[in-house]
Design a protein around this motif. Sequence first.
Motif, PDB file in Angstrom:
ATOM      1  N   HIS A 378     -39.101  20.749  44.731  1.00  0.00           N
ATOM      2  CA  HIS A 378     -38.430  19.781  45.869  1.00  0.00           C
ATOM      3  C   HIS A 378     -36.950  19.520  45.420  1.00  0.00           C
ATOM      4  CE1 HIS A 378     -40.364  17.339  48.611  1.00  0.00           C
ATOM      5  NE2 HIS A 378     -39.427  16.557  48.844  1.00  0.00           N
ATOM      6  N   VAL A 379     -36.577  19.632  44.034  1.00  0.00           N
ATOM      7  CA  VAL A 379     -35.427  19.332  43.866  1.00  0.00           C
ATOM      8  C   VAL A 379     -34.323  20.752  44.245  1.00  0.00           C
ATOM      9  CG1 VAL A 379     -33.780  19.124  41.697  1.00  0.00           C
ATOM     10  CG2 VAL A 379     -35.878  17.941  41.915  1.00  0.00           C
ATOM     11  N   LEU A 380     -35.023  21.749  44.032  1.00  0.00           N
ATOM     12  CA  LEU A 380     -34.270  23.256  44.319  1.00  0.00           C
ATOM     13  C   LEU A 380     -33.969  23.018  45.910  1.00  0.00           C
ATOM     14  CD1 LEU A 380     -33.334  25.748  43.215  1.00  0.00           C
ATOM     15  CD2 LEU A 380     -35.462  26.589  43.900  1.00  0.00           C
ATOM     16  N   ALA A 381     -35.187  22.592  46.470  1.00  0.00           N
ATOM     17  CA  ALA A 381     -34.943  22.724  47.959  1.00  0.00           C
ATOM     18  C   ALA A 381     -33.662  21.922  48.479  1.00  0.00           C
ATOM     19  CB  ALA A 381     -36.111  22.220  48.639  1.00  0.00           C
ATOM     20  N   ARG A 382     -33.250  20.933  47.829  1.00  0.00           N
ATOM     21  CA  ARG A 382     -32.404  19.865  48.175  1.00  0.00           C
ATOM     22  C   ARG A 382     -30.998  20.533  47.626  1.00  0.00           C
ATOM     23  NH1 ARG A 382     -33.597  14.450  49.437  1.00  0.00           N
ATOM     24  NH2 ARG A 382     -31.523  13.925  48.576  1.00  0.00           N
ATOM     25  N   LYS A 386     -25.575  28.536  46.261  1.00  0.00           N
ATOM     26  CA  LYS A 386     -26.207  29.546  45.867  1.00  0.00           C
ATOM     27  C   LYS A 386     -25.723  29.693  44.504  1.00  0.00           C
ATOM     28  CE  LYS A 386     -26.026  31.731  50.354  1.00  0.00           C
ATOM     29  NZ  LYS A 386     -25.564  32.761  51.077  1.00  0.00           N
ATOM     30  N   ARG A 387     -26.392  28.845  43.524  1.00  0.00           N
ATOM     31  CA  ARG A 387     -26.218  28.530  42.097  1.00  0.00           C
ATOM     32  C   ARG A 387     -27.340  29.336  41.221  1.00  0.00           C
ATOM     33  NH1 ARG A 387     -23.598  22.806  41.574  1.00  0.00           N
ATOM     34  NH2 ARG A 387     -25.714  22.114  42.089  1.00  0.00           N
ATOM     35  N   THR A 388     -26.943  30.198  40.255  1.00  0.00           N
ATOM     36  CA  THR A 388     -28.147  30.979  39.631  1.00  0.00           C
ATOM     37  C   THR A 388     -29.050  29.881  38.605  1.00  0.00           C
ATOM     38  OG1 THR A 388     -26.489  32.618  39.569  1.00  0.00           O
ATOM     39  CG2 THR A 388     -28.586  33.000  38.310  1.00  0.00           C
ATOM     40  N   ALA A 389     -28.342  29.041  38.007  1.00  0.00           N
ATOM     41  CA  ALA A 389     -29.067  28.277  36.741  1.00  0.00           C
ATOM     42  C   ALA A 389     -30.060  27.609  37.369  1.00  0.00           C
ATOM     43  CB  ALA A 389     -28.125  27.418  36.074  1.00  0.00           C
ATOM     44  N   PRO A 390     -30.061  26.775  38.459  1.00  0.00           N
ATOM     45  CA  PRO A 390     -31.186  26.023  38.816  1.00  0.00           C
ATOM     46  C   PRO A 390     -32.190  27.128  39.259  1.00  0.00           C
ATOM     47  CG  PRO A 390     -29.334  25.251  40.114  1.00  0.00           C
ATOM     48  CD  PRO A 390     -29.006  26.519  39.113  1.00  0.00           C
ATOM     49  N   TRP A 391     -32.077  28.297  39.741  1.00  0.00           N
ATOM     50  CA  TRP A 391     -33.053  29.160  39.904  1.00  0.00           C
ATOM     51  C   TRP A 391     -33.802  29.576  38.880  1.00  0.00           C
ATOM     52  CZ3 TRP A 391     -35.345  30.550  44.591  1.00  0.00           C
ATOM     53  CH2 TRP A 391     -34.836  30.057  45.895  1.00  0.00           C
ATOM     54  N   ASN A 392     -32.901  29.828  37.761  1.00  0.00           N
ATOM     55  CA  ASN A 392     -33.452  30.223  36.636  1.00  0.00           C
ATOM     56  C   ASN A 392     -34.500  29.247  35.948  1.00  0.00           C
ATOM     57  OD1 ASN A 392     -31.918  32.609  36.832  1.00  0.00           O
ATOM     58  ND2 ASN A 392     -30.334  31.798  35.302  1.00  0.00           N
ATOM     59  N   GLN A 409     -42.665  34.993  43.307  1.00  0.00           N
ATOM     60  CA  GLN A 409     -42.362  34.965  44.804  1.00  0.00           C
ATOM     61  C   GLN A 409     -41.010  34.021  44.695  1.00  0.00           C
ATOM     62  OE1 GLN A 409     -44.476  35.945  46.940  1.00  0.00           O
ATOM     63  NE2 GLN A 409     -42.991  35.282  48.313  1.00  0.00           N
ATOM     64  N   ALA A 410     -40.785  32.974  43.658  1.00  0.00           N
ATOM     65  CA  ALA A 410     -39.466  32.391  43.852  1.00  0.00           C
ATOM     66  C   ALA A 410     -38.223  33.596  43.468  1.00  0.00           C
ATOM     67  CB  ALA A 410     -39.470  31.400  42.698  1.00  0.00           C
ATOM     68  N   PHE A 411     -38.649  34.522  42.790  1.00  0.00           N
ATOM     69  CA  PHE A 411     -37.602  35.426  42.312  1.00  0.00           C
ATOM     70  C   PHE A 411     -37.134  36.302  43.542  1.00  0.00           C
ATOM     71  CE2 PHE A 411     -36.373  39.822  40.825  1.00  0.00           C
ATOM     72  CZ  PHE A 411     -35.020  39.584  40.422  1.00  0.00           C
ATOM     73  N   LYS A 412     -38.097  36.623  44.348  1.00  0.00           N
ATOM     74  CA  LYS A 412     -37.763  37.433  45.617  1.00  0.00           C
ATOM     75  C   LYS A 412     -37.176  36.470  46.414  1.00  0.00           C
ATOM     76  CE  LYS A 412     -41.741  40.495  44.999  1.00  0.00           C
ATOM     77  NZ  LYS A 412     -43.146  40.796  45.346  1.00  0.00           N
ATOM     78  N   HIS A 413     -37.545  35.187  46.689  1.00  0.00           N
ATOM     79  CA  HIS A 413     -36.735  34.298  47.558  1.00  0.00           C
ATOM     80  C   HIS A 413     -35.312  34.204  47.123  1.00  0.00           C
ATOM     81  CE1 HIS A 413     -37.374  30.065  49.481  1.00  0.00           C
ATOM     82  NE2 HIS A 413     -36.527  30.639  50.125  1.00  0.00           N
ATOM     83  N   MET A 414     -35.254  34.151  45.681  1.00  0.00           N
ATOM     84  CA  MET A 414     -33.771  34.025  45.361  1.00  0.00           C
ATOM     85  C   MET A 414     -32.845  35.238  45.808  1.00  0.00           C
ATOM     86  SD  MET A 414     -32.958  33.976  41.345  1.00  0.00           S
ATOM     87  CE  MET A 414     -31.494  33.846  40.565  1.00  0.00           C
ATOM     88  N   LEU A 415     -33.353  36.420  46.027  1.00  0.00           N
ATOM     89  CA  LEU A 415     -32.654  37.461  46.345  1.00  0.00           C
ATOM     90  C   LEU A 415     -32.490  37.450  47.789  1.00  0.00           C
ATOM     91  CD1 LEU A 415     -34.424  40.427  44.194  1.00  0.00           C
ATOM     92  CD2 LEU A 415     -32.390  39.232  43.760  1.00  0.00           C
ATOM     93  N   ILE A 416     -33.486  37.059  48.482  1.00  0.00           N
ATOM     94  CA  ILE A 416     -33.266  36.787  49.880  1.00  0.00           C
ATOM     95  C   ILE A 416     -32.279  35.758  50.054  1.00  0.00           C
ATOM     96  CG2 ILE A 416     -34.406  36.106  51.991  1.00  0.00           C
ATOM     97  CD1 ILE A 416     -36.966  36.884  50.884  1.00  0.00           C
ATOM     98  N   GLU A 417     -32.154  34.770  49.333  1.00  0.00           N
ATOM     99  CA  GLU A 417     -30.839  33.821  49.562  1.00  0.00           C
ATOM    100  C   GLU A 417     -29.634  34.295  48.965  1.00  0.00           C
ATOM    101  OE1 GLU A 417     -31.469  30.250  50.680  1.00  0.00           O
ATOM    102  OE2 GLU A 417     -32.962  31.162  51.460  1.00  0.00           O
TER     103      GLU A 417
END
Length: 668
Positions: A378-382, A386-392, A409-417
Amino acid sequence: MNGRKHLLEPLAQCRSLLQRFKAARSLTNTKLLHARIVVTGLLPTSGSSAAAKVLSNLALAYALCGHAPHAAALFDGLPERSPPLCNALIRMYNLCGRHREALRVFVGMLGPGRCPPDNFTYTFVCKACGELSLLDVGFAVHGKVFAAGFDSDAFVQNALLALYMNCGQMAAARKVFDEMQERTVVSWNTMISGYFKNSYAGEAVMIFKLMMNTGVEPDSATVVSVLPACGNLKELDLGKYVHTIVEEKGLGNKNIAVSNALLDMYAKCGRMDEAEAVIREMDKRDVVTWSAMINGYVLNGDVRKALDNCLLMQFDGVKPNPVTISSLLSACGSSFLLKLGRCLHGWSVRQKLESDLLIETALIDMYAKCKRVDVSFHVLARALQKRTAPWNAILSGCVHNGLAKEAIQAFKHMLIEEVEPNLATVNSLLPAYAILADVQQAMNIHGYVARSGWVINVEIITGLIDVYTKCGHLESAHRLFNDIPRNEKDIVVWSVIIAGYGMHGHGEAAVLLFKEMVHSGVHPNEVTFTSVLHACSHAGLVEEGLDLFNFMLDNNPVTPHFDHYTCIVDLLGRAGRLQEAYDLIKAMPFKPNHAVWGALLGACVIHENVELGEIAAKWLFELEPENTGNYVLLAKIYSALGRWKDAEDIRHMMKKIGLRKAPAHSLV
DNA sequence: GTAGGGTTAG
């Protein structure tokens, strides 16, 4: 002719006024004078060199006051530019973080008939390149420094040191440093902090020691550069030595950064008593002081004290900042304080800090550690940027909760974004593949990592080795392991490969690797011993296991843990040497836990030993009354020996305490 | 007018 003389006089007046304003860096006065010049309307029509000088000085005054818009506008309109003016402009852009514009001014100085850069220019330009990590431009600048003959200027050399350190080029910095004829305290400080920033804390400390041996007087920048390295390496003695320097020279009195660095060093070395002593002596404390204090207690696992200090900070009139909050959030995560974490989340929202990089990352991490990955998402969605640390943080959050598929899945999403992955991303992601233990997927990620050029990093290779061992692909794991240069094989990668062999029953190989490691000069730690002992117990290598265990007991820095005793009890137990296993438990330097008794009970089941089985079970019923498995195991021993009545009693016992989970048939 | 410095961190 007379008229012209009149025109010149106010200009001359302006110039002398400007000299004063420049010195005073007074923006208001500069603006007033600028207005006066504009109102007279003389300058644009005069076109004299005197007028140009006034305009140039006006631009310079604005630059020195840090007023970029006016400085730039005036600068652009000038037909000729002097080095001091260009330098002031570059400096101004550096100060407000607009390093690219600083470089643009520098480029404008180049070329025939332009404004030749001087030694001052190069220090500023190095700074700009360093801040932007533009190594290629840095090299070009270094070339120009040579060509212009400024390579022996002490200031330029120091600036080059900083430039290379900022670009992670330790070797290049070292070369400049070694070739310097005259090293100032700034040169030493730049090396110390540069090594530390590039995570070479050991080198930083070495340079500091060399500096002291050379007889260079350390200053406050020296101590604030070396103290973080002491804390990082937990070099308490060196830290204390630096403390004596601070006291002798009185560096802490006038400089709050020095006291803060000292306090932080003690906190990182686990000495909160000393940290308290430092803060007591301080006559002023800022947000860094309190954050270091709070973080210290968080690191040392005392959340209560961390919160107390949070209050003290507010009594002291200091407001928390994102660093303070992220420390507290990290404490919430590790102590499962979801409620407090939510309060801090609310506070961040009210302070409009929820999208601060540190806080955002810490929130995702905190919710994941409190088993609320859903809120993390939820936090990430808000998050918009495009910052790396929150995705990590979300990747490691998923892995932490065993959600391997979600992590991938999240990693793939990260690349798409189009979020740029970094080393930490891969480090967080690889354990997901270890959980999946699917060779095909492992090879896929291996390919991706290789294509991205990350396989030069030992940490990443270690992660890949772990993935392959978990998939049972020991050959691939070993191939990766062999490719690591001998001197780069650290304790972690050794432990991983040893554990990998142990996991699949290759005890001999694990023991051999262990010996090879010790031989190569890498000292085993608690984890390595756990891996190798585990390998022995799995492969039934009783004597080897006992030898290693004794080796560990003789090996002072390694203190035996529950895990080690569990391995040995398991090892002896499986071999049928139950009495020895029991004797070992009795001789343990701390109270045996459920795992140790569990290992003994398990062995008693195999060897149908009722006496010791009952003792182990008795302890287990006390330590984990809820665990149905223990009752089942004891009943199993009774049943095996035909003692049906006793087995039945155990079943009644379970019923009495309300345990129904075990299916009845498993009791017989 | 020049260069170096404190709390966090996947």
